[in-house]
Design a protein around this motif. Structure first.
Motif, PDB file in Angstrom:
ATOM      1  N   TRP A  99      23.640  29.187  54.338  1.00  0.00           N
ATOM      2  CA  TRP A  99      23.889  28.859  56.025  1.00  0.00           C
ATOM      3  C   TRP A  99      24.826  28.547  55.380  1.00  0.00           C
ATOM      4  N   GLN A 100      25.284  27.223  54.973  1.00  0.00           N
ATOM      5  CA  GLN A 100      26.321  26.071  55.304  1.00  0.00           C
ATOM      6  C   GLN A 100      27.504  26.918  54.441  1.00  0.00           C
ATOM      7  N   LEU A 101      26.912  27.774  53.443  1.00  0.00           N
ATOM      8  CA  LEU A 101      28.417  28.384  52.690  1.00  0.00           C
ATOM      9  C   LEU A 101      29.047  29.391  53.703  1.00  0.00           C
ATOM     10  N   SER A 102      28.500  29.984  54.005  1.00  0.00           N
ATOM     11  CA  SER A 102      28.600  30.578  55.535  1.00  0.00           C
ATOM     12  C   SER A 102      29.308  30.295  56.463  1.00  0.00           C
ATOM     13  N   ILE A 103      29.115  28.930  57.210  1.00  0.00           N
ATOM     14  CA  ILE A 103      29.637  27.973  57.728  1.00  0.00           C
ATOM     15  C   ILE A 103      31.081  28.257  57.640  1.00  0.00           C
ATOM     16  N   ILE A 104      31.778  27.892  56.461  1.00  0.00           N
ATOM     17  CA  ILE A 104      33.199  27.519  56.107  1.00  0.00           C
ATOM     18  C   ILE A 104      33.925  28.771  55.494  1.00  0.00           C
ATOM     19  N   HIS A 105      33.031  30.102  55.174  1.00  0.00           N
ATOM     20  CA  HIS A 105      32.932  31.223  55.298  1.00  0.00           C
ATOM     21  C   HIS A 105      34.193  31.936  57.370  1.00  0.00           C
ATOM     22  N   PHE A 106      33.070  30.942  57.745  1.00  0.00           N
ATOM     23  CA  PHE A 106      33.536  31.654  59.155  1.00  0.00           C
ATOM     24  C   PHE A 106      34.823  31.303  59.528  1.00  0.00           C
TER      25      PHE A 106
END
Length: 552
Positions: free
Chosen positions: A384-391
């Motif tokens: 989830w947190q990784l996805s925030i960065i990719h977003f």
């Protein structure tokens, strides 16, 4: 803040003449206790000059010294000082291995409702502690009921998911509260169980309202109880109810000033209400206490509570447009080499602080350059947190018209979403899905398909409206409905943009970009009075605290 070091040492007495929990000497359980691997040592707390953690009266069998020590442990539980609470219960077990409720205390210290679900070592410890507690006789019927109720959470943890077990514990605590209607501690722990079992998608807030009714009914008679005032804040930590928690938020830090979490927790409500100066002061105190705790507890690196406070602090600085201080926190975060424990809170902070800074300031090039691997932190364990960065990277590429790179980021986010679905982490998967829909919308806009863009972005906003933010975060890195307003502005539909911003400001009051964009949209609609109103609000929230005080 005047920080002091508080080290509480409760004597580890192994006297053979010491009576047991119910006054009858019993043989020790050395082998079983050793297998639990209890946390031991001095109890370490940091905070302002007051040493208090609040007043608790939880009756158990045993002599007065054990009862007093147990109540100290329960007070720490109520402020989520779980490691220190476990030390207190371990000290009781060392003194009296037959004190059954001390094992319940150990299990509660490893459950930590409202935070991240316990991991395998914590589940193993809690289950073993309860097994010992159940085996000890004699104990009172109430003590048996408490141990059995918590066993409903730990039972079959290898097979049942965390949410199912939270619901089982809530049901057990409801029965316990009905059996002991005049037992105030039972009612308080039941309210906590209600909050822990609340469905994030339930916008009627049924559990929260029930918990609030219980806690408010107790508050007048127990104004210094840390659990009541703390759980009122958690209970009302939603936009529609936050105002109800303001009196508790303004008092909790003074009730349990020796707890770093008690210093931080009021900022949840200050954030909900857009009270940025109060939020800043709350988290500066919390961060200082957390650093003090890490130093005196011998933690290698930075304690996760420090990072948690930093995320809220940066969020508040950004809303006041104090970019210098926000950037100082980001730079400080970049110096971290170790975090203990390396959990969801730390992962969220490592993602959110840099992402907030670049997205709030529309630094699109910088957004594309964000890294996903903080030094010494296992970020790959947190999809989830990784996805925030990719977003953030995706939005940067979109605004720089680099759609191929944006689609690569979208593919990565889809994989992270699939990983969460496979792990049955539905809430986190839904959070990623909201960002996926928003990402698809912005890619569609830049690809020349405004109809699809609005459809995707509108769906993201509806999905976010139907769920609640995680307690780990002060708010979404960019609220979906605010982002929908941005898209309407791009498509030259300022009336719809204004409506989107206004709707989002209802949920996120005093957000800088929400107010600034609403002023812009209102001006484009020819509503200059409304634009001036939002501009005036911006001046109020960004004014230095001393300037605000002079206008009050």
């Amino acid at each position: 803040m005047n920080i002091f070091k508080l080290i509480i040492t409760v004597g580890l007495i192994a006297s053979t003449s010491l009576t047991a929990c119910r006054g009858k000497k019993q043989p020790a359980l050395a082998k079983e206790i050793s297998a639990i691997n209890l946390k031991t040592g001095n109890v370490v707390l940091c905070g302002p000059d007051d040493k208090s953690v609040g007043k608790v009266s939880f009756i158990i069998s045993g002599d007065d010294s054990i009862i007093n020590q147990f109540n100290f442990g329960v007070a720490l539980l109520h402020s989520f000082e779980y490691d220190e609470a476990e030390k207190v219960f371990a000290q009781i077990i060392h003194r009296d291995p037959r004190c059954a409720m001390a094992y319940w205390g150990v299990a509660m210290a490893n459950y930590h409702p409202l935070w991240t679900p316990p991991e395998i070592p914590e589940l193993t410890k809690g289950a073993k502690a309860l097994e010992i507690g159940r085996s000890i006789e004699p104990k009172t019927p109430r003590e048996t009921d408490y141990i059995n109720a918590l066993t409903d959470y730990y039972s079959n943890w290898e097979k049942l998911d965390h949410r199912t077990r939270c619901n089982q514990y809530e049901a057990a605590m409801q029965k316990l509260q009905q059996k002991y209607p005049n037992d105030k501690e039972t009612a308080i722990f039941y309210a906590l169980a209600l909050d822990a079992a609340a469905d994030p998608a339930d916008k009627t807030y049924a559990n929260q309202k029930k918990a609030g009714q219980i806690l408010n009914g107790l508050y007048a008679g127990m104004p210094y109880h840390p659990g009541i005032i703390h759980y009122l804040i958690h209970t009302y930590d939603v936009p529609e109810l936050a105002q109800l928690a303001l009196p508790a938020a303004q008092k909790y830090a003074s009730i349990a000033p020796a707890s770093a979490h008690a210093q931080h927790m009021p900022s949840h409500i200050f954030t909900r209400l857009g009270m940025w100066d109060d939020c800043i002061q709350s988290n500066l105190a919390s961060i200082a206490a957390a650093r003090c705790y890490a130093e005196n507890a011998g933690i290698k690196g930075h304690w996760d509570e420090e990072l948690h406070g930093m995320d809220y602090l940066v969020y508040a600085y950004l809303q006041k447009k104090d970019l210098k201080k926000a950037k100082e926190q980001w730079d400080y975060l970049n110096t971290f080499k170790a975090v203990s424990p390396p959990n969801l809170k730390g992962a969220y902070t490592f993602a959110a602080i840099p992402v907030r800074y670049v997205l709030e300031n529309r630094l699109w090039k910088e957004a594309t350059q964000l890294t996903t691997t903080p030094a010494g932190f296992p970020m790959q364990q947190f999809p989830w947190q990784l996805s925030i960065i990719h977003f953030a990277r995706l939005l940067g590429f979109v605004h720089l018209n680099q759609l191929d790179s944006a689609r690569n980021e979208l593919a990565t986010m889809n994989q992270l979403h699939n990983d969460l679905v496979a792990k049955k982490e539905s809430y986190k998967a839904n959070q990623v899905d909201i960002q996926l829909k928003a990402s698809e919308g912005w890619i569609a806009w830049k690809a020349g398909n405004p109809a699809l863009a609005l459809e995707r972005m509108g769906l993201a906003a509806e999905m976010e409206d139907k769920t609640e933010k995680h307690p780990v975060t002060p708010g979404e890195v960019l609220p979906a409905r605010e982002l929908l307003g941005d898209l309407f502005l791009e498509i030259k539909q300022p009336e719809k943009a204004l409506a989107a911003y206004q709707a989002d400001l209802e949920k996120h009051p005093n957000r800088y970009n929400g107010l600034n964009s609403a002023a812009l949209a209102a001006a484009q609609c020819g509503k200059q009075d409304l634009a001036d109103y939002y501009a005036k609000q911006l001046k109020v929230i960004t004014a230095p605290k001393t300037a605000i005080a002079k206008t009050e």
